[in-house]
Design a protein around this motif. Sequence first.
Motif, PDB file in Angstrom:
ATOM      1  N   THR A 153       0.784  -1.241   0.000  1.00  0.00           N
ATOM      2  CA  THR A 153       0.000   0.000   0.000  1.00  0.00           C
ATOM      3  C   THR A 153       0.814   1.289   0.000  1.00  0.00           C
ATOM      4  N   LYS A 154       2.052   1.253   0.476  1.00  0.00           N
ATOM      5  CA  LYS A 154       2.823   2.485   0.680  1.00  0.00           C
ATOM      6  C   LYS A 154       2.907   3.342  -0.575  1.00  0.00           C
ATOM      7  N   ARG A 155       3.103   2.728  -1.703  1.00  0.00           N
ATOM      8  CA  ARG A 155       3.322   3.481  -2.942  1.00  0.00           C
ATOM      9  C   ARG A 155       2.052   3.703  -3.758  1.00  0.00           C
ATOM     10  N   LYS A 156       0.962   3.037  -3.344  1.00  0.00           N
ATOM     11  CA  LYS A 156      -0.240   3.054  -4.176  1.00  0.00           C
ATOM     12  C   LYS A 156      -1.425   3.790  -3.562  1.00  0.00           C
ATOM     13  N   TYR A 157      -1.599   3.693  -2.248  1.00  0.00           N
ATOM     14  CA  TYR A 157      -2.838   4.160  -1.624  1.00  0.00           C
ATOM     15  C   TYR A 157      -2.559   5.065  -0.418  1.00  0.00           C
ATOM     16  N   THR A 158      -3.401   6.076  -0.250  1.00  0.00           N
ATOM     17  CA  THR A 158      -3.262   6.940   0.924  1.00  0.00           C
ATOM     18  C   THR A 158      -3.621   6.200   2.211  1.00  0.00           C
ATOM     19  N   LEU A 159      -4.298   5.073   2.083  1.00  0.00           N
ATOM     20  CA  LEU A 159      -4.623   4.248   3.251  1.00  0.00           C
ATOM     21  C   LEU A 159      -3.392   3.539   3.793  1.00  0.00           C
ATOM     22  N   ASN A 160      -2.239   3.761   3.182  1.00  0.00           N
ATOM     23  CA  ASN A 160      -1.013   3.131   3.667  1.00  0.00           C
ATOM     24  C   ASN A 160      -0.749   3.466   5.141  1.00  0.00           C
ATOM     25  N   VAL A 218       5.422   8.530  -3.614  1.00  0.00           N
ATOM     26  CA  VAL A 218       4.819   7.773  -2.514  1.00  0.00           C
ATOM     27  C   VAL A 218       3.452   8.387  -2.220  1.00  0.00           C
ATOM     28  N   ALA A 219       2.428   7.574  -2.122  1.00  0.00           N
ATOM     29  CA  ALA A 219       1.044   8.064  -2.014  1.00  0.00           C
ATOM     30  C   ALA A 219       0.664   8.465  -0.592  1.00  0.00           C
ATOM     31  N   VAL A 224      -1.298  13.393  -2.180  1.00  0.00           N
ATOM     32  CA  VAL A 224      -2.427  13.038  -3.046  1.00  0.00           C
ATOM     33  C   VAL A 224      -3.614  13.986  -2.871  1.00  0.00           C
ATOM     34  N   CYS A 225      -3.918  14.346  -1.624  1.00  0.00           N
ATOM     35  CA  CYS A 225      -5.139  15.116  -1.337  1.00  0.00           C
ATOM     36  C   CYS A 225      -4.891  16.542  -0.861  1.00  0.00           C
ATOM     37  N   GLY A 226      -3.651  16.918  -0.628  1.00  0.00           N
ATOM     38  CA  GLY A 226      -3.351  18.285  -0.227  1.00  0.00           C
ATOM     39  C   GLY A 226      -3.347  18.491   1.280  1.00  0.00           C
ATOM     40  N   PHE A 227      -2.869  19.669   1.694  1.00  0.00           N
ATOM     41  CA  PHE A 227      -2.705  19.979   3.117  1.00  0.00           C
ATOM     42  C   PHE A 227      -4.040  20.206   3.833  1.00  0.00           C
ATOM     43  N   LYS A 228      -4.996  20.823   3.154  1.00  0.00           N
ATOM     44  CA  LYS A 228      -6.272  21.115   3.815  1.00  0.00           C
ATOM     45  C   LYS A 228      -6.982  19.834   4.244  1.00  0.00           C
ATOM     46  N   MET A 229      -7.050  18.869   3.343  1.00  0.00           N
ATOM     47  CA  MET A 229      -7.659  17.582   3.675  1.00  0.00           C
ATOM     48  C   MET A 229      -6.877  16.890   4.793  1.00  0.00           C
ATOM     49  N   THR A 230      -5.564  16.970   4.735  1.00  0.00           N
ATOM     50  CA  THR A 230      -4.719  16.340   5.755  1.00  0.00           C
ATOM     51  C   THR A 230      -4.981  16.943   7.125  1.00  0.00           C
ATOM     52  N   LYS A 231      -5.099  18.254   7.190  1.00  0.00           N
ATOM     53  CA  LYS A 231      -5.353  18.928   8.464  1.00  0.00           C
ATOM     54  C   LYS A 231      -6.710  18.538   9.037  1.00  0.00           C
ATOM     55  N   ARG A 232      -7.701  18.411   8.162  1.00  0.00           N
ATOM     56  CA  ARG A 232      -9.030  18.012   8.634  1.00  0.00           C
ATOM     57  C   ARG A 232      -9.001  16.604   9.221  1.00  0.00           C
TER      58      ARG A 232
END
Length: 310
Positions: A153-160, A218-219, A224-232
């Motif tokens: 999953t590390k390289r493919k999915y943000t669910l890693n 690396v995903a 993949v989704c940006g900082f705003k999504m990450t902060k949420r």
Amino acid sequence: MTKEIEIPYNENTTMDKDKAGSIIRDVKSLFKGPVLIANALPVFVGFWLALHFTGGTLLANSRLFWLSIIGSTILMGGALVLNNWYDVDIDTVMKRTQKRPTVTGNISLKTVLGIGISMSAIGMIMLMFTTMEAAIYAFIGWFTYVIMYTMWTKRKYTLNTVIGSISGAVTPLIGWAALAPAYHIVPVILFIILFIWQMPHTFAIAMRKYDEYKAANVAMLPVVCGFKMTKRQMFVYIACLLPLPFYLSSLGMVFIVLATILNIGFLAISIRGFFTKDDNKWAYVMFLYSVNYIAILFLLMVAVTMPAFT
């Protein structure tokens, strides 16, 4: 008048010292020393709390203690080495990993693979001399980190990050199960705390190393989704930590109060991220707080149960 004594320069001695220092740095980098230590602490705390709640003593269970601590550390070390072996291609791209011996060639990939497999096998065998339950938790941790996280999953999915968090979260279960069945509420909550905590902790690292992860393809969530999504997502995960200390009421009111204060501080820093103008600086603060948060929280669990062993 004192006579000056001339000390001859020994080039060979200097070279030997440099070589020894280089070997130490390579070994530390190969085994990811700080990560290894951070994962050993919850194993110890799990075992310690199992002693507390079962009325056991460290002296009477010293064999199980050393088997669980040393065995799990060797197993985790093997998993980390295998991660370095598999990730050599992206480690070459990322600046923070370019000095690893797998990248520099100071240790051959064949040797690294052999070390990783050998340590994994030795660690598992040692844990099988505690209880089968502890060995199963350890294998789950090894499998999710090496196979499901590193190789899949590390390289493919943000669910890693979610997958990888399982491997770190089983550590207190290993320690507890080495002594007693881990269906008690305390080890279950410790698992949940570690699982949730790893999300904002890892996201903070990913934000700070955004350019490197992007270059290595690396995903990670910020890439993949940006900082705003990450902060949420960080805010949501940290908010989920708030009720967990109350499930550990058996550790006493002092623990609940101090753990809640730590959680509120964590949440406050997370909220501040929505208004910051310097994401990198804020992510660094989040990283530092998360590291100290988990260390203090787990050491606090030991401290509040210490009187039971005096």
